[in-house]
Design an enzyme around this catalytic site. Structure first.
Site, short mmCIF file in Angstrom:
data_model
loop_
_atom_site.label_atom_id
_atom_site.label_comp_id
_atom_site.label_asym_id
_atom_site.label_seq_id
_atom_site.Cartn_x
_atom_site.Cartn_y
_atom_site.Cartn_z
N SER A 75 64.46 -27.20 -94.30
CA SER A 75 63.20 -26.64 -93.42
C SER A 75 62.28 -25.81 -94.03
CB SER A 75 63.48 -26.20 -91.92
OG SER A 75 63.84 -26.99 -91.26
N SER B 75 61.23 -28.00 -90.71
CA SER B 75 60.89 -27.56 -89.47
C SER B 75 59.60 -26.49 -89.47
CB SER B 75 61.75 -27.10 -88.54
OG SER B 75 62.74 -26.07 -89.04
N LYS C 290 57.48 -17.52 -89.20
CA LYS C 290 58.11 -18.68 -88.48
C LYS C 290 58.40 -18.02 -87.20
CE LYS C 290 61.42 -22.73 -88.71
NZ LYS C 290 62.32 -23.41 -89.57
N1 GLN Z 1 65.79 -31.41 -90.83
C1 GLN Z 1 66.87 -30.72 -90.66
C2 GLN Z 1 67.34 -30.82 -89.24
O1 GLN Z 1 66.76 -31.28 -88.56
C3 GLN Z 1 66.61 -29.56 -91.08
C4 GLN Z 1 66.30 -28.55 -90.32
C5 GLN Z 1 66.27 -27.16 -90.81
O2 GLN Z 1 66.51 -26.99 -92.03
N2 GLN Z 1 65.99 -26.09 -90.02
O3 GLN Z 1 68.42 -30.37 -88.82
#
Ligand code: GLN
Length: 465
Positions: free
Chosen positions: A175, A151, A76
């Protein structure tokens, strides 16, 4: 060589198959297919080939080989890699080349893995669909008209698309698990403190963990065992523990709150049916954890507050994109942040700054922290009765690219995943079949350092699915 799993690949490579040829075949696949999928922001072609050649020579010299020998890993793009740009999916860091490796990268390299590329993500990990990337959305390899989740959508798509057998993601509020569920792979958010965050670009540091993503539970465990461990460079890192269950069937609690408002009927029905199927091999009981109803608002207040502080450093002077220098400091700061950040990131910085501001701190931030404590206590009580807690990973099926435009609607996708981040407990998503022709993930949560239980149950679930 077309191995099905990372473990098979490792064994074939350690047994004499050419690492270079294997890496070249994956690079070719990426060239052919990633134009549509867009799982990578940067493909590390030259360095991956060079690393592969070095590993072939190492095996030739008869040296001891690491547990990830020759395995390409997709990483990532918020995890720092020395000499390889690390963008966080943002224009702000479009040209940032870290001068050091994150601890997890050091560890996978020491285990003889190869970084094959840096994967696409929602900007600064803010999102659940990978549509918020400065580098364009990633598509779901199972259905390219749909999102891969987010994400860490690029990491999940890289595994599901057959570009790399293993990937690293990071999970602040889901994410890793969300894209694992949408792309029908396995993804683990480890216990907070189990994996070093040194070299992870922070979004909400009290919530996030780096974790493994793979096509099956064994591969996921293999990568987890390489990256886990205490790290003196991360002051939230913990000495490692391990939790075992009693003999006999594992006891799984299913909170009814995981099936309430916001859960699509097709998902709820499918997961309930699957839990019935599981009841032959597990002891399953229903529970109620009322505090879960407040998890989502508490999460978003804490996450945005931390983000507003963590992202303050990107001003084009200390870090990040530098636009035109104009007039005074304020103007320069606004210029740089105005062009460097996308809409969602700006929205969260503004909301987080508001939640922390003097007159409102008690009303929002402090209250959210109290809910966080309640959730941790509620889960702790549930784990006295049950070894694991289960429910759907995602309340919805993978949706179409561009389908969800309202930010609140996207935030709602995280209702099942954020409790584990608030409580610091480990949680895994495992594919459990299809509903309306689209993948559904089952989420299992365990008490801190109960990853072994997640893998044990996960292997059984894989058989059932
Ligand atoms: N969808 C969640 C957010 O936007 C989780 C994102 C993540 O785990 N980085 O904060």
């Amino acid at each position: 060589m077309t191995p099905k799993t990372a473990i098979d690949a490792r064994d074939e490579l350690a047994g004499g198959a050419s690492v270079e040829e294997y890496v070249l075949s994956l690079l070719e696949r990426i060239r052919e297919r990633d134009r549509t999928i867009n799982s990578f922001i940067t493909v590390c072609e030259a360095s991956a080939i060079e690393a592969a050649k070095a590993l072939d020579r190492k095996r030739g010299r008869g040296e001891k080989l690491g547990p990830l020998f020759g395995i390409p890993v997709a990483v990532k793009d918020n995890i720092c890699t020395i000499g390889i740009r690390t963008t966080c999916g943002s224009r702000m860091l479009e040209n940032f080349v870290p001068p050091y490796d994150a601890t997890v990268i050091k560890r996978i390299k020491e285990a003889d893995a190869i970084v094959i590329g840096k994967t696409n993500m929602d900007e600064f990990a803010m999102g659940s669909s990978t549509e918020n990337s400065y580098f364009g959305p990633t598509r779901n390899p199972l259905d390219p008209t749909r999102v891969p989740g987010g994400s860490s959508g690029g990491s999940a798509a890289a595994v599901a698309g057959g570009f790399a057998p293993l990937a690293l993601g990071a999970d602040t509020g889901g994410s890793i698990r969300c894209p694992a569920s949408f792309c029908s792979i396995v993804g683990l958010k480890p216990t907070y403190g189990a994996v070093s965050r040194y070299g992870l670009i922070s979004y909400a540091n009290s919530l996030e963990q780096i974790g493994p993503m793979a096509s099956n539970v064994d591969d996921c465990e293999l990568l987890f065992n390489v990256i886990r461990g205490y790290d003196p460079r991360d002051n939230t890192s913990l000495p490692q523990g391990r939790i075992e269950a009693k003999e006999g069937k594992l006891r799984i609690g299913v909170p009814k709150e995981f099936f309430m408002e916001g859960v699509q009927e097709a998902v709820g029905v499918h997961v309930r049916k699957f839990l019935d199927k599981m009841s032959g091999v597990f002891e399953i009981g229903e529970i109620s954890l009322p505090s879960l109803a407040y998890a989502l608002p508490a999460y978003y207040i804490i996450a945005m507050s931390e983000a507003s502080s963590n992202l303050a450093r990107y001003d084009g002077i200390r870090y990040g994109l530098r636009g035109e220098d104009g007039g005074d400091w304020n103007e320069t700061y606004c210029n740089n942040r105005g062009i460097g950040f996308g809409r969602e990131v700006k929205r969260r910085i503004i909301l987080g700054t508001f939640a922390l501001s003097a007159g409102y701190r008690n009303r929002y931030y402090i209250r959210a922290q109290k809910i966080r404590t309640l959730i941790r206590e509620d889960l702790g009580r549930a784990f006295k009765e049950f070894d694991l807690i289960a429910g759907p990973t995602m309340p919805v099926l993978p949706f179409k690219i561009g389908e969800k435009l309202d930010p609140l609607e996207i935030y709602m996708c995280d209702i099942e995943t954020v409790p584990a981040n608030l409580a610091g407990t480990p949680a895994i998503s495992i594919p459990c079949g299809m509903a309306n022709g689209l993948p559904v993930g089952l989420q299992l949560m365990a008490p801190p350092f109960g990853e072994g239980l997640l893998f044990r149950a996960g292997r059984i679930i894989e058989e059932l699915a």
